[in-house]
Design an enzyme around this catalytic site. Structure first.
Site, PDB file in Angstrom:
ATOM      1  CD  GLU A   1      43.377  39.852  35.545  1.00  0.00           C
ATOM      2  OE1 GLU A   1      43.484  38.732  36.093  1.00  0.00           O
ATOM      3  OE2 GLU A   1      42.519  40.691  35.888  1.00  0.00           O
TER       4      GLU A   1
ATOM      5  CE  LYS B   1      43.819  45.847  33.270  1.00  0.00           C
ATOM      6  NZ  LYS B   1      43.616  44.493  33.816  1.00  0.00           N
TER       7      LYS B   1
ATOM      8  CB  SER C   1      36.950  45.785  38.634  1.00  0.00           C
ATOM      9  OG  SER C   1      37.171  47.011  37.964  1.00  0.00           O
TER      10      SER C   1
ATOM     11  CD  GLU D   1      44.815  44.294  41.248  1.00  0.00           C
ATOM     12  OE1 GLU D   1      44.675  44.202  40.009  1.00  0.00           O
ATOM     13  OE2 GLU D   1      43.870  44.192  42.055  1.00  0.00           O
TER      14      GLU D   1
END
Ligand code: KIV
Length: 265
Positions: free
Chosen positions: A112, A110, A43, A179
């Site tokens: 996704e 990490k 982000s 999320e």
């Protein structure tokens, strides 16, 4: 905190606090705080670099941010976020990126999504590198999802997210970010898994929470429903800048006694 503490904290029902942080100066503050761990999130592409999505994040961009955070927060467990497509270009490319991210100062990475990623996750884990999963709203898939939308509201979609969570646990993930999913689903997933879940927009029943530092400090102008701003940072900083401007223009800053050097005699 180290990798073994994640499971221990879940086992003893201790909540895990995680903060998304991108730079050296803020990492120094987080380092002295009680917050358990840091995510250097992709982000950064949005919050720091002003893009509309996380897609423009690159490996080089992430490496710069991880290095800065690692220098500022030597006492914290740091998870480095793998940017868009960086783990979808085959094993060799993926491992080169993982290698760079670990050498930059991450203690874990990490990525996704689930399904197709399971075998690559197992390979990374078997290489001695802890992997955090991320399901629900996965911002790198924003265009497939049709926007930044809450996921898993319908029963079949919820069942599918639970299935993905179990796949990621079986693949070897040490923890999972959930999320923007309904809190009932997050509760169900957290109860079924032995690894801790870290929620963002997933309600109170996850094993931990993660927020972007700039968001929780109230420095951003957007405010999604899930966000609590713990400080009104934007207006505080604006007011302080206006005060500085005022003092420069009225010649009250700098003063000779407090902020000026004297000629040597
Ligand atoms: O990049 C990021 O900030 C994230 C969090 C939303 C978990 O992945």
């Amino acid at each position: 905190m180290n990798i073994t503490d994640f499971r221990k904290m879940k086992a003893s029902s201790q909540k895990i606090s995680m903060i998304v942080c991108y730079d050296h100066w803020s990492a120094q503050i987080v380092n002295q705080s009680k917050v358990d761990c840091i995510l250097v999130g992709d982000s950064a592409a949005m919050v720091i670099h002003g893009h509309n999505t996380t897609l423009p994040a690159t490996v080089d961009m992430m490496i710069q941010h991880i290095q800065a955070v690692a220098k500022g927060a030597p006492q914290k467990f740091i998870v480095g976020d793998m940017p868009f497509c960086s783990y979808r270009k085959g094993l060799t490319d993926t491992m080169e990126t993982v290698d760079k991210m670990m050498k930059a100062g991450s203690h874990a990475i990490k990525l996704e999504g689930a399904d197709d990623n399971a075998s690559i996750i197992t390979h990374i884990v078997k290489s001695g590198i802890p992997v955090m999963g991320h399901i629900g709203l996965t911002p790198q898939s924003v265009h497939s999802l049709g926007g930044f939308k809450v996921q898993g509201r319908q029963q079949d979609a919820a069942d599918r997210i639970l299935e993905q969570a179990l796949t990621l646990q079986d693949a070897g993930c040490f923890s999972l970010v959930l999320e923007c999913i309904p809190y009932e689903l997050a509760k169900r997933i957290s109860a079924e898994l032995t690894i801790p879940t870290i929620g963002i927009g997933a309600g109170p029943y996850t094993d931990g929470q993660v927020l972007v530092l700039q968001d929780m400090l109230g420095l951003q102008t957007h405010k999604p429903k899930f966000l609590k701003t713990f400080m009104e940072g934007f207006s505080l900083i604006k007011t302080t800048l206006d005060q500085y401007d005022n003092e420069v223009k009225s010649s009250t800053f700098p003063t000779i006694n407090e902020h000026s050097y004297e000629h040597s005699v």
